[in-house]
Enzyme design. Sequence first.
Site, mmCIF file in Angstrom:
data_model
loop_
_atom_site.group_PDB
_atom_site.id
_atom_site.type_symbol
_atom_site.label_atom_id
_atom_site.label_comp_id
_atom_site.label_asym_id
_atom_site.label_seq_id
_atom_site.Cartn_x
_atom_site.Cartn_y
_atom_site.Cartn_z
ATOM 1 N N ASP A 68 0.747 -1.196 0.047
ATOM 2 C CA ASP A 68 0.047 0.054 -0.066
ATOM 3 C C ASP A 68 0.929 1.322 -0.075
ATOM 4 O OD1 ASP A 68 -2.258 -1.709 0.144
ATOM 5 O OD2 ASP A 68 -2.274 -1.358 2.227
HETATM 6 P P1 NAP Z 1 0.947 -3.860 3.309
HETATM 7 O O1 NAP Z 1 0.275 -3.026 2.533
HETATM 8 O O2 NAP Z 1 -0.176 -4.489 4.185
HETATM 9 O O3 NAP Z 1 1.456 -5.078 2.484
HETATM 10 C C1 NAP Z 1 2.479 -6.000 2.819
HETATM 11 C C2 NAP Z 1 2.826 -7.042 1.569
HETATM 12 O O4 NAP Z 1 3.672 -7.866 2.293
HETATM 13 C C3 NAP Z 1 1.657 -8.100 1.078
HETATM 14 O O5 NAP Z 1 1.316 -7.316 0.283
HETATM 15 C C4 NAP Z 1 2.331 -9.341 1.425
HETATM 16 O O6 NAP Z 1 2.109 -9.859 -0.075
HETATM 17 C C5 NAP Z 1 3.703 -9.125 1.608
HETATM 18 N N1 NAP Z 1 4.313 -10.263 2.290
HETATM 19 C C6 NAP Z 1 3.686 -10.548 3.628
HETATM 20 N N2 NAP Z 1 4.599 -11.488 4.201
HETATM 21 C C7 NAP Z 1 5.662 -11.653 3.202
HETATM 22 C C8 NAP Z 1 6.918 -12.495 3.027
HETATM 23 N N3 NAP Z 1 7.226 -13.461 4.219
HETATM 24 N N4 NAP Z 1 7.769 -12.232 2.290
HETATM 25 C C9 NAP Z 1 7.495 -11.130 1.266
HETATM 26 N N5 NAP Z 1 6.340 -10.598 1.106
HETATM 27 C C10 NAP Z 1 5.411 -10.618 2.190
HETATM 28 O O7 NAP Z 1 2.311 -3.061 3.829
HETATM 29 P P2 NAP Z 1 2.572 -1.775 3.956
HETATM 30 O O8 NAP Z 1 3.030 -1.445 2.482
HETATM 31 O O9 NAP Z 1 3.830 -1.748 4.825
HETATM 32 O O10 NAP Z 1 1.756 -0.936 4.297
HETATM 33 C C11 NAP Z 1 1.015 -0.860 5.632
HETATM 34 C C12 NAP Z 1 -0.381 -0.891 5.673
HETATM 35 O O11 NAP Z 1 -0.792 -1.062 6.975
HETATM 36 C C13 NAP Z 1 -0.861 0.335 5.152
HETATM 37 O O12 NAP Z 1 -2.153 0.194 4.225
HETATM 38 C C14 NAP Z 1 -1.141 1.114 6.343
HETATM 39 O O13 NAP Z 1 -1.948 2.276 6.168
HETATM 40 C C15 NAP Z 1 -1.628 0.253 7.056
HETATM 41 N N6 NAP Z 1 -1.461 0.768 8.631
HETATM 42 C C16 NAP Z 1 -0.201 0.606 9.149
HETATM 43 C C17 NAP Z 1 -0.008 1.303 10.493
HETATM 44 C C18 NAP Z 1 1.245 1.521 10.881
HETATM 45 O O14 NAP Z 1 1.510 2.241 12.089
HETATM 46 N N7 NAP Z 1 2.384 1.172 10.562
HETATM 47 C C19 NAP Z 1 -1.118 1.859 11.086
HETATM 48 C C20 NAP Z 1 -2.383 1.690 10.640
HETATM 49 C C21 NAP Z 1 -2.500 1.111 9.434
HETATM 50 P P3 NAP Z 1 2.210 -11.379 -0.377
HETATM 51 O O15 NAP Z 1 1.142 -12.101 0.619
HETATM 52 O O16 NAP Z 1 1.796 -11.512 -1.701
HETATM 53 O O17 NAP Z 1 3.505 -11.910 0.089
#
Ligand code: NAP
Length: 470
Positions: free
Chosen positions: A397
């Site tokens: 994301d």
């Molecule tokens: P993300 O959008 O959740 O995507 C994480 C990706 O990691 C997934 O598409 C997954 O794809 C891949 N993944 C999972 N396990 C894996 C592995 N073992 N090896 C390789 N890839 C792997 O993560 P992000 O880009 O870090 O974004 C964070 C999200 O969380 C945002 O939507 C944000 O708004 C939300 N969020 C974060 C917080 C915070 O404080 N950090 C708070 C609220 C919301 P596969 O399954 O295809 O591998």
Amino acid sequence: MMLINLAYLIAAILFILGLKGLGSPRSAPRGNMLGAVGMLIAIIATLINKEVMSYTWIIAGIVVGSAIGAIMAKRVQMTQMPEMVALFNGFGGAASLLVALSEYSKVAGHYHNALVADAGMAAPQWSVALLLSAIIGAVTLTGSIVAWAKLQGYADKAMQLPNQSLLRAGLGLVLLVLCAWFVVKPEMGIVLYAIALVALLLGILLVIAIGGADMPVVIALLNSYSGLAAAATGFVLNNNGLIISGSLVGASGIILSKIMCKAMNRSLGAVLFGGAMVSDEQMANIPGKEFYEGKVKSCGAEEVAMLLENAQKVVIAPGYGLAVAQAQHVTQELADLLEKRGVEVKFAIHPVAGRMPGHMNVLLAEAEVPYDKLVEMDNINPEFSQTDVTIVLGANDVTNPAARDDKTSPIYGMPILEVDKSRTVIVIKRSLSPGFAGIPNQLFINDNSLMLFGDAKAVLQDLTRAVMEL
Ligand code: NAP
């Protein structure tokens, strides 16, 4: 008493310096240490207070609590930290609720002895502090348990009950009436217990409708509530240390919630009362796997190794997948190897990458990635156009160009790492599954993107080997 207050003042200064230190990864360990020393001073000052009549229960509590805390801290995985923080907030709320109820029962003895008139503690300000301690504590307790259950997957992500807003408003009104009753007639203990019960229900109702990406914001907010409850408890107990530390937790929790909302392009009001992040209409328009059909280019570790060998500048953009794969150490090994070969390597840090604020900083610090290599989003974005290869490592994301370009996207307006502006983008993830927001990523089908499928740790090990063999 003066010495105790002096100790609290020193502790408060250390808390403030500690919080300031936590603002950057470089000074965070020192900040943490200063905060811990401040807390030790505050605890010792409280224990030498002559109002303490017996140490037996205090020591028993410290021993049991420390043992449980140590076991939990040892066992918890980095990916489960939000759940753990949710529980800690709940414990804080429970403590405030229990102190309020036990202080009341102590004073209630007075009332029963017909000493109402001279009981200084029966003053309205004491009753109000007692009520705030009990109510905020109770809301924090049940709200945090619901948040924990959702994060663990035991409860639905966002449960909409029929007439939920009406129910919440009704409970709020009942609470107000009961509070007014208690302030006028504080000898009615039963009213206080009814208030605690209604507040416990309200905590459930406030959190049950929130879900998805909003949960970590709710946890930051509940953290703030636990601080406010502690500050109110400080007024009940007439303890300056608790008032100061509770207020600091309350204020920093609110600031953190605001920062997270900004990074996700959400308003605090929308998080608390707006229900789901993605509307039903937007949900219906989200394309499925067909979005990618015939448009994705995948590659192998050897191909990427060659691209890296010829690069001058490489940026690694980590996300939640890095935490799942626990690939931080092997990432640092690859970065080291590339640097030894004359490649400039930086890490791009998005404020909400992962599942909690600072998630990527903590993981990379664990692998001893130097702090000056971690570059915050606003500073790294202008650098992508001069970057030869960006490795998107388990992030999704936070790199989705739809947040910048597609007004119909549910994440439109969320600031992103503009990795798509690099010459070549390598996306490492296991499949084409969506990230937290549940939407496809345009990045994966861009002309300059290549997908390297697999578990982040295993893929990076292959990649490191391939670079060494060149
Ligand atoms: P993300 O959008 O959740 O995507 C994480 C990706 O990691 C997934 O598409 C997954 O794809 C891949 N993944 C999972 N396990 C894996 C592995 N073992 N090896 C390789 N890839 C792997 O993560 P992000 O880009 O870090 O974004 C964070 C999200 O969380 C945002 O939507 C944000 O708004 C939300 N969020 C974060 C917080 C915070 O404080 N950090 C708070 C609220 C919301 P596969 O399954 O295809 O591998």
